[in-house]
Scaffold this motif. Structure first.
Motif, PDB file in Angstrom:
ATOM      1  N   CYS A  29       0.832  -1.212   0.000  1.00 35.62           N
ATOM      2  CA  CYS A  29       0.000   0.000   0.000  1.00 35.62           C
ATOM      3  C   CYS A  29       0.868   1.265   0.000  1.00 35.62           C
ATOM      4  O   CYS A  29       1.840   1.367   0.744  1.00 35.62           O
ATOM      5  N   GLY A  31      -0.972   4.274  -0.059  1.00 35.13           N
ATOM      6  CA  GLY A  31      -2.141   5.149  -0.007  1.00 35.13           C
ATOM      7  C   GLY A  31      -1.924   6.467   0.714  1.00 35.13           C
ATOM      8  O   GLY A  31      -2.724   7.388   0.572  1.00 35.13           O
ATOM      9  N   CYS A  32      -0.868   6.538   1.525  1.00 36.44           N
ATOM     10  CA  CYS A  32      -0.519   7.806   2.185  1.00 36.44           C
ATOM     11  C   CYS A  32       0.986   7.779   2.440  1.00 36.44           C
ATOM     12  O   CYS A  32       1.622   6.731   2.270  1.00 36.44           O
ATOM     13  N   HIS A  35       4.007   5.012   4.601  1.00 38.23           N
ATOM     14  CA  HIS A  35       4.781   3.822   4.198  1.00 38.23           C
ATOM     15  C   HIS A  35       6.253   4.153   3.955  1.00 38.23           C
ATOM     16  O   HIS A  35       7.112   3.283   4.026  1.00 38.23           O
ATOM     17  N   VAL A  98      -4.584   2.412  11.684  1.00 35.25           N
ATOM     18  CA  VAL A  98      -3.563   2.808  10.705  1.00 35.25           C
ATOM     19  C   VAL A  98      -2.496   1.716  10.677  1.00 35.25           C
ATOM     20  O   VAL A  98      -2.057   1.255  11.721  1.00 35.25           O
ATOM     21  N   LYS A  99      -2.099   1.310   9.476  1.00 33.45           N
ATOM     22  CA  LYS A  99      -1.277   0.099   9.354  1.00 33.45           C
ATOM     23  C   LYS A  99       0.242   0.345   9.237  1.00 33.45           C
ATOM     24  O   LYS A  99       1.009  -0.595   9.115  1.00 33.45           O
ATOM     25  N   HIS A 100       0.646   1.602   9.215  1.00 27.24           N
ATOM     26  CA  HIS A 100       2.082   1.892   9.241  1.00 27.24           C
ATOM     27  C   HIS A 100       2.434   2.707  10.484  1.00 27.24           C
ATOM     28  O   HIS A 100       1.635   3.534  10.945  1.00 27.24           O
ATOM     29  N   CYS A 125      -6.314   5.269   5.541  1.00 32.44           N
ATOM     30  CA  CYS A 125      -6.137   3.856   5.865  1.00 32.44           C
ATOM     31  C   CYS A 125      -7.464   3.139   6.128  1.00 32.44           C
ATOM     32  O   CYS A 125      -7.500   1.908   6.205  1.00 32.44           O
ATOM     33  N   TRP A 128      -8.770  -0.302   4.588  1.00 28.83           N
ATOM     34  CA  TRP A 128      -8.247  -1.602   5.081  1.00 28.83           C
ATOM     35  C   TRP A 128      -9.067  -2.101   6.261  1.00 28.83           C
ATOM     36  O   TRP A 128      -9.418  -3.280   6.338  1.00 28.83           O
TER      37      TRP A 128
HETATM   38  S1  SF4 Z   1      -0.837   3.939   6.647  1.00 33.22           S
HETATM   39 FE1  SF4 Z   1      -2.473   2.814   5.602  1.00 33.22          FE
HETATM   40  S2  SF4 Z   1      -3.052   4.073   3.816  1.00 33.22           S
HETATM   41 FE2  SF4 Z   1      -1.043   4.807   4.573  1.00 33.22          FE
HETATM   42  S3  SF4 Z   1       0.414   3.643   3.305  1.00 33.22           S
HETATM   43 FE3  SF4 Z   1       0.121   2.524   5.214  1.00 33.22          FE
HETATM   44  S4  SF4 Z   1      -1.457   0.985   4.775  1.00 33.22           S
HETATM   45 FE4  SF4 Z   1      -1.538   2.548   3.137  1.00 33.22          FE
END
Ligand code: SF4
Length: 212
Positions: A29, A31-32, A35, A98-100, A125, A128
């Motif tokens: 991802c 998306g923002c 990452h 939030v995944k990061h 995020c 997801w």
């Molecule tokens: S925080 Fe979420 S939206 Fe942003 S890059 Fe990571 S997975 Fe993607």
């Protein structure tokens, strides 16, 4: 992603394939901007048929290194509190809004310091989390702290006002039951850790009663 105001994970989310496909896709991802500095995506973990989903804020330092949610000190405390409340941690699906990992450093090469995600990053995020909810269809969501609450219930969410209560809300087109409580990391930071821990266990006992 062409402009700053277009942050979203939406184009990266596959329509089918269940949790394995989601996890694979989330690894790539973009998306923002979060990452860029993080080590890896930390996707949710647990069974697709879990009855309870625990939603936290974002991965911490340990989670970012290991690629798994809730493996650091806050996660260990959460496991202990869940078990004490009567919820088997192994039977829960655990994830983050939030995944990061978002962090700052006071100086180069110094320890990474957690930084709360912005509303814009949470929103980016969100697809997801929506996809995880659609697959797992939990009977109950345990909301861990203010960020998870805002991501699921909107920016007016105040954890202190609703913790330990049972809420019913429409989220991503599904009627969900939720029990909010504090994030376990706030227990680790509390002046009176024992009282804060007891409060967390008490809220989780409300969740356990619903699941029994
Ligand atoms: S925080 Fe979420 S939206 Fe942003 S890059 Fe990571 S997975 Fe993607």
């Amino acid at each position: 992603m062409s402009a700053e105001d277009e942050y979203t994970a939406e184009p990266f989310v596959p329509e089918r394939g269940g949790l394995p496909a989601l996890r694979r896709a989330a690894a790539d991802c973009r998306g923002c901007p979060l990452h860029r500095d993080a080590t890896q995506t930390v996707f949710g973990e647990g069974d697709a048929d879990a009855r309870v989903m625990l939603v936290g804020e974002q991965p911490g330092d340990q989670e970012d290194r290991q690629g798994k949610p809730f493996v650091g000190p806050a996660g260990k405390l959460l496991d202990r509190a869940l078990a004490e409340a009567g919820i088997d941690p192994a039977e829960a699906y655990v994830t983050n809004a939030v995944k990061h990992f978002k962090f700052t450093r006071a100086e180069p090469r110094k320890r990474r310091i957690h930084k709360a995600p912005s509303l814009r990053e949470m929103t980016a995020c969100g697809p997801w989390l929506a996809a995880e909810l659609a697959v797992v269809e939990p009977e109950l969501i345990v909301v861990l702290g203010a960020t998870a609450g805002k991501a699921l219930l909107g920016s007016s969410f105040r954890v202190t006002q609703v913790r330990g209560s049972v809420l019913e809300e429409e989220i991503h087109g599904r009627r969900e039951r939720l029990v909010p409580t504090v994030h376990p990391s706030s227990v680790l930071r509390a002046d009176d850790r024992e009282a804060a821990y007891r409060g967390l266990v008490s809220d989780l006992e409300t969740a356990a009663r619903i699941l029994s």
